[in-house]
Design a protein around this motif. Structure first.
Motif, PDB file in Angstrom:
ATOM      1  N   UNK A 266     -49.826  11.255  -6.981  1.00 35.43           N
ATOM      2  CA  UNK A 266     -49.241   9.967  -7.378  1.00 35.43           C
ATOM      3  C   UNK A 266     -48.744   9.999  -8.817  1.00 35.43           C
ATOM      4  N   UNK A 267     -49.627  10.355  -9.738  1.00 32.59           N
ATOM      5  CA  UNK A 267     -49.328  10.219 -11.167  1.00 32.59           C
ATOM      6  C   UNK A 267     -48.256  11.180 -11.649  1.00 32.59           C
ATOM      7  N   UNK A 268     -48.020  12.266 -10.923  1.00 30.89           N
ATOM      8  CA  UNK A 268     -47.035  13.243 -11.379  1.00 30.89           C
ATOM      9  C   UNK A 268     -45.655  12.657 -11.592  1.00 30.89           C
ATOM     10  N   UNK A 269     -45.277  11.670 -10.780  1.00 30.44           N
ATOM     11  CA  UNK A 269     -43.950  11.055 -10.943  1.00 30.44           C
ATOM     12  C   UNK A 269     -43.781  10.446 -12.323  1.00 30.44           C
ATOM     13  N   UNK A 270     -44.871   9.888 -12.880  1.00 30.96           N
ATOM     14  CA  UNK A 270     -44.795   9.230 -14.186  1.00 30.96           C
ATOM     15  C   UNK A 270     -44.510  10.210 -15.305  1.00 30.96           C
ATOM     16  N   UNK A 271     -44.676  11.506 -15.049  1.00 28.41           N
ATOM     17  CA  UNK A 271     -44.478  12.495 -16.101  1.00 28.41           C
ATOM     18  C   UNK A 271     -43.005  12.748 -16.408  1.00 28.41           C
ATOM     19  N   UNK A 272     -42.113  12.077 -15.684  1.00 23.34           N
ATOM     20  CA  UNK A 272     -40.714  12.120 -16.122  1.00 23.34           C
ATOM     21  C   UNK A 272     -40.551  11.283 -17.393  1.00 23.34           C
ATOM     22  N   UNK A 273     -41.546  10.454 -17.704  1.00 25.80           N
ATOM     23  CA  UNK A 273     -41.586   9.692 -18.949  1.00 25.80           C
ATOM     24  C   UNK A 273     -42.462  10.466 -19.942  1.00 25.80           C
ATOM     25  N   UNK A 274     -41.857  10.929 -21.007  1.00 27.88           N
ATOM     26  CA  UNK A 274     -42.573  11.822 -21.923  1.00 27.88           C
ATOM     27  C   UNK A 274     -43.841  11.197 -22.487  1.00 27.88           C
ATOM     28  N   UNK A 275     -43.849   9.869 -22.664  1.00 29.43           N
ATOM     29  CA  UNK A 275     -45.006   9.225 -23.294  1.00 29.43           C
ATOM     30  C   UNK A 275     -46.252   9.252 -22.428  1.00 29.43           C
ATOM     31  N   UNK A 276     -46.117   9.567 -21.139  1.00 29.40           N
ATOM     32  CA  UNK A 276     -47.289   9.598 -20.258  1.00 29.40           C
ATOM     33  C   UNK A 276     -47.851  11.007 -20.074  1.00 29.40           C
ATOM     34  N   UNK A 277     -47.214  12.001 -20.647  1.00 32.09           N
ATOM     35  CA  UNK A 277     -47.617  13.382 -20.378  1.00 32.09           C
ATOM     36  C   UNK A 277     -48.948  13.765 -21.006  1.00 32.09           C
ATOM     37  N   UNK A 278     -49.468  12.933 -21.887  1.00 32.37           N
ATOM     38  CA  UNK A 278     -50.799  13.192 -22.424  1.00 32.37           C
ATOM     39  C   UNK A 278     -51.864  13.207 -21.345  1.00 32.37           C
ATOM     40  N   UNK A 358     -28.094   9.268  -7.583  1.00 30.58           N
ATOM     41  CA  UNK A 358     -27.743   7.857  -7.400  1.00 30.58           C
ATOM     42  C   UNK A 358     -28.389   6.945  -8.436  1.00 30.58           C
ATOM     43  N   UNK A 359     -29.589   7.295  -8.921  1.00 29.79           N
ATOM     44  CA  UNK A 359     -30.290   6.428  -9.875  1.00 29.79           C
ATOM     45  C   UNK A 359     -30.361   7.031 -11.264  1.00 29.79           C
ATOM     46  N   UNK A 360     -30.233   8.344 -11.366  1.00 27.72           N
ATOM     47  CA  UNK A 360     -30.349   8.996 -12.659  1.00 27.72           C
ATOM     48  C   UNK A 360     -31.796   8.995 -13.139  1.00 27.72           C
ATOM     49  N   UNK A 361     -32.145   9.966 -13.936  1.00 28.76           N
ATOM     50  CA  UNK A 361     -33.520  10.027 -14.440  1.00 28.76           C
ATOM     51  C   UNK A 361     -33.848   8.807 -15.284  1.00 28.76           C
ATOM     52  N   UNK A 362     -32.874   8.298 -16.030  1.00 25.45           N
ATOM     53  CA  UNK A 362     -33.146   7.113 -16.851  1.00 25.45           C
ATOM     54  C   UNK A 362     -33.476   5.902 -15.978  1.00 25.45           C
ATOM     55  N   UNK A 363     -32.763   5.752 -14.860  1.00 25.50           N
ATOM     56  CA  UNK A 363     -33.056   4.641 -13.963  1.00 25.50           C
ATOM     57  C   UNK A 363     -34.433   4.758 -13.341  1.00 25.50           C
ATOM     58  N   UNK A 364     -34.834   5.963 -12.985  1.00 24.38           N
ATOM     59  CA  UNK A 364     -36.158   6.180 -12.409  1.00 24.38           C
ATOM     60  C   UNK A 364     -37.249   5.970 -13.459  1.00 24.38           C
ATOM     61  N   UNK A 365     -36.983   6.415 -14.672  1.00 31.10           N
ATOM     62  CA  UNK A 365     -37.964   6.195 -15.753  1.00 31.10           C
ATOM     63  C   UNK A 365     -38.172   4.700 -16.011  1.00 31.10           C
ATOM     64  N   UNK A 366     -37.082   3.949 -16.011  1.00 30.14           N
ATOM     65  CA  UNK A 366     -37.193   2.512 -16.272  1.00 30.14           C
ATOM     66  C   UNK A 366     -38.096   1.840 -15.246  1.00 30.14           C
ATOM     67  N   UNK A 367     -37.951   2.209 -13.986  1.00 31.98           N
ATOM     68  CA  UNK A 367     -38.800   1.624 -12.955  1.00 31.98           C
ATOM     69  C   UNK A 367     -40.272   1.915 -13.214  1.00 31.98           C
ATOM     70  N   UNK A 368     -40.583   3.169 -13.491  1.00 37.61           N
ATOM     71  CA  UNK A 368     -41.975   3.550 -13.702  1.00 37.61           C
ATOM     72  C   UNK A 368     -42.550   2.853 -14.927  1.00 37.61           C
ATOM     73  N   UNK A 369     -41.783   2.805 -16.002  1.00 39.58           N
ATOM     74  CA  UNK A 369     -42.268   2.109 -17.204  1.00 39.58           C
ATOM     75  C   UNK A 369     -42.514   0.634 -16.940  1.00 39.58           C
ATOM     76  N   UNK A 370     -41.634   0.009 -16.173  1.00 36.78           N
ATOM     77  CA  UNK A 370     -41.833  -1.394 -15.820  1.00 36.78           C
ATOM     78  C   UNK A 370     -43.104  -1.578 -15.002  1.00 36.78           C
TER      79      UNK A 370
END
Length: 472
Positions: A266-278, A358-370
């Motif tokens: 589950x959590x691996x998807x969030x690692x496209x956001x650098x701030x969660x990689x800790x 279709x969503x781009x990495x930025x679009x996917x990151x925005x969803x996860x951060x939200x």
């Protein structure tokens, strides 16, 4: 079905899918049916003659649909999500129409080469080093089984597949009690046995494996003549997000020559956001990592990505090459069926390619951060609401809570009554877990189309259900 009917019904199915997704908020999230009701409405034997598609489709809407729990509902907060972003659904239409069997490079070269490319896109997006390559598995369960088989074979000098486990030293695998039950199943299927799965005590708010206890367990097994083989570390465990110190686990493993597999399904998807990689610091030292794009990233189920630092060990463990499966006259091709337990393979890479474009990495990151922000906001609101307590603090978008029973009644009974009342109302869907021996209610935000208003509605549904129970 002739060509014209195929066209008409394909279009109708696609239109139905769009309307279904548009109206999901109007439906109860969990199926509102009783056990056996759907089966009772289905004929007890198959028809001898063909039936019209109109009748079949009508029965689908009248009989099947009411018995479905709606995993794409924006107020699905149970388990972990099984997302199907619209772009990935379109890709699956195409995959279903082609119906290719993608077991070898030669059976569909584009499927193999696209898989190689999109896995590397994901590797870069997650910040994994270039030495990792990978394969798309059907689920994290299959990836973990493959990893456990590699652990077994390495520890037995690659003789387990040939000689079996009889007469061998007991092979030992280590993990915490926060890992998914797929690890237990992998141990069973690999022939290692449940008694050789060693549970390491956890500590701290993230319920991480204690590295000192891990090393002590390995040393005890060596002294007793057992054969330590590998460690399964957790990042974002299913119950309450249990997360091991990957760097510390890998340091212990390196000292003893053990294989480390990291389950970040589950959590691996969030690692496209650098701030969660800790949360998975030290991941570059692992031997393999699995995460499920079909959970939080938006790819339609099934789609699990298994990264490997040394794919040759996996191929050595799983590959069988009878003459009819050899690809002659092509050097350097990858046959991904040699990287997986099943021989047959669907064209799973296409939906990842559509999704990321279709969503781009930025679009996917925005969803996860939200999702993370909205979940943490809800945890704070519940913590301030009389009668509620936060049991485990948010790990990304997952936390757990309880409501105190009225007049000191049995806590577990009240918790179960509350989660059932919430789910029976149909506005949202939650599940329970057990934390330190007591029931708690899990909450996670991850459905692809969830909005902040949906999370606010969850607060209302939870508080109203608790008030109604307290008033009884």
């Amino acid at each position: 079905m002739d060509e014209e009917s195929f066209r008409d019904w394909s279009m109708k199915a696609a239109e139905w899918g769009v309307e279904y997704r548009r109206t999901l908020r109007e439906r109860p999230v969990r199926a509102q049916t009783t056990p056996g009701a759907v089966a009772a409405a289905i004929a007890s034997s198959a028809p001898e003659t063909a039936e019209p598609m109109e009748a079949i489709f009508a029965d689908f809407e009248e009989t099947i649909l009411p018995g479905m729990t709606h995993w794409q509902h924006p107020r699905f907060f149970a388990y972990f999500p099984a997302n199907a972003a619209p772009a990935s659904v379109v890709a699956e239409y195409l995959v279903s129409a082609m119906a290719a069997q993608c077991m070898l490079w030669q059976t569909s070269p584009a499927a193999t080469e696209l898989e190689t490319r999109v896995i590397d896109w994901l590797r870069q997006a997650l910040g994994l080093p270039g030495r990792f390559s990978g394969v798309i598995q059907d689920s994290a369960s299959s990836a973990t089984l493959a990893a456990v088989l590699v652990m077994r074979e390495r520890a037995l000098g690659w003789q387990g597949n040939r000689e079996g486990l009889a007469g061998q030293k007991p092979v030992r695998i280590y993990c915490s009690d926060q890992v998914h039950t797929s690890i237990d199943r992998a141990i069973w299927v690999a022939g290692i046995g449940e008694q050789n799965l060693v549970r390491i005590p956890v500590a701290g708010p993230l319920r991480a494996m204690d590295p000192a206890e891990l090393e002590a367990a390995i040393r005890r097994d060596k002294d007793a003549g057992r054969l330590p083989a590998g460690i399964v570390a957790s990042v974002g465990g299913t119950s309450v997000g249990g997360t091991d110190d990957v760097a510390a686990v890998c340091a212990v493993a390196k000292k003893h020559g053990l294989y480390v597999h990291v389950d970040a399904a589950w959590a691996g998807s969030a690692m496209i956001c650098e701030e969660f990689r800790g949360y998975w610091k030290g991941i570059e030292e692992a031997d393999s990592v699995v995460f499920n794009p079909h959970k939080w990233l938006g790819a339609q189920f099934d789609c699990s990505v298994h990264f490997l630092a040394d794919p040759d060990s996996l191929v050595k463990t799983l590959a069988i090459q009878p003459e009819f499966l050899k690809t002659h006259g092509r050097d350097g091709v990858i046959n991904y069926s040699e990287w997986t337990v099943p021989l047959g393979r669907r064209f799973r890479a296409l939906k990842l390619w559509f999704l990321m474009r279709a969503y781009g990495l930025d679009g996917l990151r925005e969803r996860i951060r939200n999702h993370v922000a909205w979940s943490q906001k809800l945890a704070r609101r519940l913590a301030k609401t009389p009668g509620f307590e936060i049991v485990t603090q948010p790990m990304l978008s997952l936390f757990s809570f309880r409501h105190r029973p009225p007049e000191g009644g049995p806590a577990d009974d009240h918790t179960l009554a509350l989660v059932n009342a919430i789910n029976d109302a149909g506005q949202i869907y939650l599940t329970q877990t057990r934390v330190d021996g007591q029931l708690a209610i899990r909450f996670q935000v991850g459905q692809f189309d969830t909005s902040e208003a949906d999370v606010d509605a969850a607060y209302d549904a939870i508080v109203e259900a608790a008030a109604a129970l307290a008033g009884k």
